[in-house]
Design an enzyme around this catalytic site. Structure first.
Site, PDB file in Angstrom:
ATOM      1  N   SER A 129       0.854  -1.191   0.000  1.00 44.46           N
ATOM      2  CA  SER A 129       0.000   0.000   0.000  1.00 44.46           C
ATOM      3  C   SER A 129       0.889   1.239   0.000  1.00 44.46           C
ATOM      4  CB  SER A 129      -0.864  -0.010   1.267  1.00 44.46           C
ATOM      5  OG  SER A 129      -1.470   1.261   1.457  1.00 44.46           O
ATOM      6  N   TYR A 144      -1.066  -0.567  10.435  1.00 41.00           N
ATOM      7  CA  TYR A 144      -1.142  -0.931   9.004  1.00 41.00           C
ATOM      8  C   TYR A 144       0.079  -0.445   8.223  1.00 41.00           C
ATOM      9  CZ  TYR A 144      -3.237  -1.496   4.340  1.00 41.00           C
ATOM     10  OH  TYR A 144      -3.503  -1.853   3.033  1.00 41.00           O
TER      11      TYR A 144
HETATM   12  N1  NAP Z   1      -8.907  -1.855  -0.682  1.00 45.13           N
HETATM   13  C1  NAP Z   1      -7.975  -0.919  -0.748  1.00 45.13           C
HETATM   14  O1  NAP Z   1      -8.277   0.276  -1.000  1.00 45.13           O
HETATM   15  C2  NAP Z   1      -6.532  -1.272  -0.564  1.00 45.13           C
HETATM   16  C3  NAP Z   1      -5.559  -0.254  -0.704  1.00 45.13           C
HETATM   17  C4  NAP Z   1      -4.221  -0.567  -0.546  1.00 45.13           C
HETATM   18  C5  NAP Z   1      -3.844  -1.877  -0.274  1.00 45.13           C
HETATM   19  N2  NAP Z   1      -4.800  -2.858  -0.136  1.00 45.13           N
HETATM   20  C6  NAP Z   1      -4.339  -4.215   0.152  1.00 45.13           C
HETATM   21  O2  NAP Z   1      -4.943  -5.137  -0.729  1.00 45.13           O
HETATM   22  C7  NAP Z   1      -5.009  -6.443  -0.104  1.00 45.13           C
HETATM   23  C8  NAP Z   1      -6.394  -7.014  -0.275  1.00 45.13           C
HETATM   24  O3  NAP Z   1      -7.304  -6.179   0.418  1.00 45.13           O
HETATM   25  P1  NAP Z   1      -8.841  -6.002  -0.005  1.00 45.13           P
HETATM   26  O4  NAP Z   1      -9.053  -4.558  -0.241  1.00 45.13           O
HETATM   27  O5  NAP Z   1      -9.203  -7.000  -1.053  1.00 45.13           O
HETATM   28  O6  NAP Z   1      -9.520  -6.316   1.393  1.00 45.13           O
HETATM   29  P2  NAP Z   1     -10.692  -7.285   1.877  1.00 45.13           P
HETATM   30  O7  NAP Z   1     -11.754  -7.433   0.846  1.00 45.13           O
HETATM   31  O8  NAP Z   1     -11.053  -6.774   3.215  1.00 45.13           O
HETATM   32  O9  NAP Z   1      -9.955  -8.685   1.985  1.00 45.13           O
HETATM   33  C9  NAP Z   1      -9.006  -8.945   2.975  1.00 45.13           C
HETATM   34  C10 NAP Z   1      -8.653 -10.393   2.839  1.00 45.13           C
HETATM   35  O10 NAP Z   1      -7.634 -10.703   3.794  1.00 45.13           O
HETATM   36  C11 NAP Z   1      -8.016 -11.913   4.405  1.00 45.13           C
HETATM   37  N3  NAP Z   1      -7.358 -12.151   5.695  1.00 45.13           N
HETATM   38  C12 NAP Z   1      -7.396 -11.412   6.819  1.00 45.13           C
HETATM   39  N4  NAP Z   1      -6.687 -12.016   7.789  1.00 45.13           N
HETATM   40  C13 NAP Z   1      -6.195 -13.161   7.258  1.00 45.13           C
HETATM   41  C14 NAP Z   1      -5.397 -14.243   7.739  1.00 45.13           C
HETATM   42  N5  NAP Z   1      -4.965 -14.296   9.015  1.00 45.13           N
HETATM   43  N6  NAP Z   1      -5.072 -15.261   6.907  1.00 45.13           N
HETATM   44  C15 NAP Z   1      -5.526 -15.259   5.635  1.00 45.13           C
HETATM   45  N7  NAP Z   1      -6.300 -14.280   5.113  1.00 45.13           N
HETATM   46  C16 NAP Z   1      -6.618 -13.247   5.924  1.00 45.13           C
HETATM   47  C17 NAP Z   1      -9.522 -11.881   4.489  1.00 45.13           C
HETATM   48  O11 NAP Z   1     -10.029 -13.185   4.711  1.00 45.13           O
HETATM   49  P3  NAP Z   1     -11.516 -13.459   5.310  1.00 45.13           P
HETATM   50  O12 NAP Z   1     -12.481 -13.262   4.170  1.00 45.13           O
HETATM   51  O13 NAP Z   1     -11.441 -14.854   5.797  1.00 45.13           O
HETATM   52  O14 NAP Z   1     -11.735 -12.433   6.399  1.00 45.13           O
HETATM   53  C18 NAP Z   1      -9.833 -11.336   3.088  1.00 45.13           C
HETATM   54  O15 NAP Z   1      -9.805 -12.370   2.126  1.00 45.13           O
HETATM   55  C19 NAP Z   1      -4.588  -6.227   1.348  1.00 45.13           C
HETATM   56  O16 NAP Z   1      -3.249  -6.616   1.533  1.00 45.13           O
HETATM   57  C20 NAP Z   1      -4.736  -4.719   1.530  1.00 45.13           C
HETATM   58  O17 NAP Z   1      -3.899  -4.225   2.543  1.00 45.13           O
HETATM   59  C21 NAP Z   1      -6.118  -2.581  -0.288  1.00 45.13           C
END
Ligand code: NAP
Length: 220
Positions: A129, A144
């Site tokens: 990020s 984070y």
């Molecule tokens: N969305 C944004 O704007 C944004 C911006 C910058 C970076 N990111 C990064 O993009 C990546 C994906 O995020 P997203 O936006 O798709 O978020 P999301 O929809 O909230 O998904 C988060 C995922 O992480 C999983 N997770 C959490 N704890 C875990 C663990 N202990 N072991 C395995 N899986 C785990 C969750 O699993 P469950 O379904 O089982 O809870 C879910 O599949 C992350 O690394 C996030 O930091 C996102």
């Protein structure tokens, strides 16, 4: 990319699912790393891939998942958690953030990179990020930004220790409409996944040890 084996962590929803779909469309044999296997089996069936139980904060779960999958050519460390509040007020959030976004990726790289080195082919993508960038002040809530900065550091240091044909890069997906990003975010999961898919399918001349958004280098 036909037949390349890829593990995408937390591919049951959000950006991870979009990355898994994109790699499947590119011809990869994709494994979805998921915490809830029962719920994810339906998703996996729908896109024609296999789901494997994987909690990246649990060493036993990581060992079992790697045993079940075997070797991969591509690893996408996508799992993420976004705490809230102040960094120094919440040691549990700190532990969990480091566990999910640093220790888990490290352990998977430790277990999966040796076969990539032997096979002279590997692509590791760390979903980071802009909040993990020193150039942006290591921002974001709670731990984070600290965890993403550490993931960035892991990217740089591991790329240095691996041969050029095993590429390790970090990327920022931008602000994406997922459970983490919220409904007001500017990008779709597919748009957020694009740079990760590109890095996961780089050809031999592609970069390693870099940090990217929209397929362009960004500052650490
Ligand atoms: N969305 C944004 O704007 C944004 C911006 C910058 C970076 N990111 C990064 O993009 C990546 C994906 O995020 P997203 O936006 O798709 O978020 P999301 O929809 O909230 O998904 C988060 C995922 O992480 C999983 N997770 C959490 N704890 C875990 C663990 N202990 N072991 C395995 N899986 C785990 C969750 O699993 P469950 O379904 O089982 O809870 C879910 O599949 C992350 O690394 C996030 O930091 C996102």
């Amino acid at each position: 990319m036909s037949g390349r084996r890829a593990l995408v962590t937390s591919a049951n929803r959000g950006i991870g699912l979009a990355i898994a779909k994109g790699l499947t469309a590119a011809g990869c044999r994709v494994f979805l790393g998921v915490r809830d296997l029962t719920a994810a089996n339906k998703i996996a069936d729908d896109i024609g891939v296999r789901a494997v139980e994987l909690d990246v904060s649990d060493q036993t779960s990581i060992d079992r998942a790697v045993d079940a999958i075997g070797t991969v050519d591509i690893l996408v460390n996508n799992a993420g958690v976004l705490g809230s509040g102040n960094l120094l007020d919440d040691p549990e959030d700190f532990e969990q953030s480091m566990s999910v976004m640093v220790h888990g990726p490290y352990r998977l790289m430790h277990l999966l990179a040796p076969a990539m080195v032997r096979n002279r082919y590997g692509r590791i993508v760390n979903v980071s990020s802009g909040w993990g960038a020193f150039s942006d002040g290591v921002s974001g809530p709670a731990a984070y930004g600290v965890a993403k900065a550490a993931l960035n550091a892991l990217t740089v240091a591991s790329a240095r220790t691996l041969p050029q044909d095993v590429k390790v890069n970090a990327m920022c997906p931008g602000w994406v409409r997922t459970r983490m990003g919220g409904a007001a975010a500017s990008r779709s999961p597919e748009e957020g996944a694009d740079t990760a898919i590109w890095l996961a399918t780089l050809d031999a001349n592609g970069p390693t040890g870099g940090f990217f958004r929209d397929r362009k280098p960004i500052d650490w």
